[in-house]
Design a protein around this motif. Sequence first.
Motif: not given
Length: 95
Positions: A19-25, A64-78
């Motif tokens: 997750h951090l590797t992708r975020a820093w990229a 994102d690995p957090y999303v794809n592995n169930g650590l995020v139950r919901r996400w939204r863009i604002r």
Amino acid sequence: MFDFDDSYEARRAEYRNDHLTRAWAAADRGELVLAGALTDPLDTGLLLFKGEATEVVERFVRDDPYVNNGLVRRWRIREWATVVGADAASPLRPA
């Protein structure tokens, strides 16, 4: 915005490096401005992207690995209409 699953804190170590590797990229490309978790309680992640369209954010979330592995139950863009500060997208000064 990420709404974390109840298992987030216990499971994040397994996926954190990816997750951090992708975020820093994304930050190095100038897409991601700031990111981190809201704490006490640890239940939400905020990721501030800068751009003209949501596609960059959607691609980040989709992979994102957090999303794809169930650590995020919901996400939204604002969209955030920033008007005050050095980095405001549409600075608005008082008359």
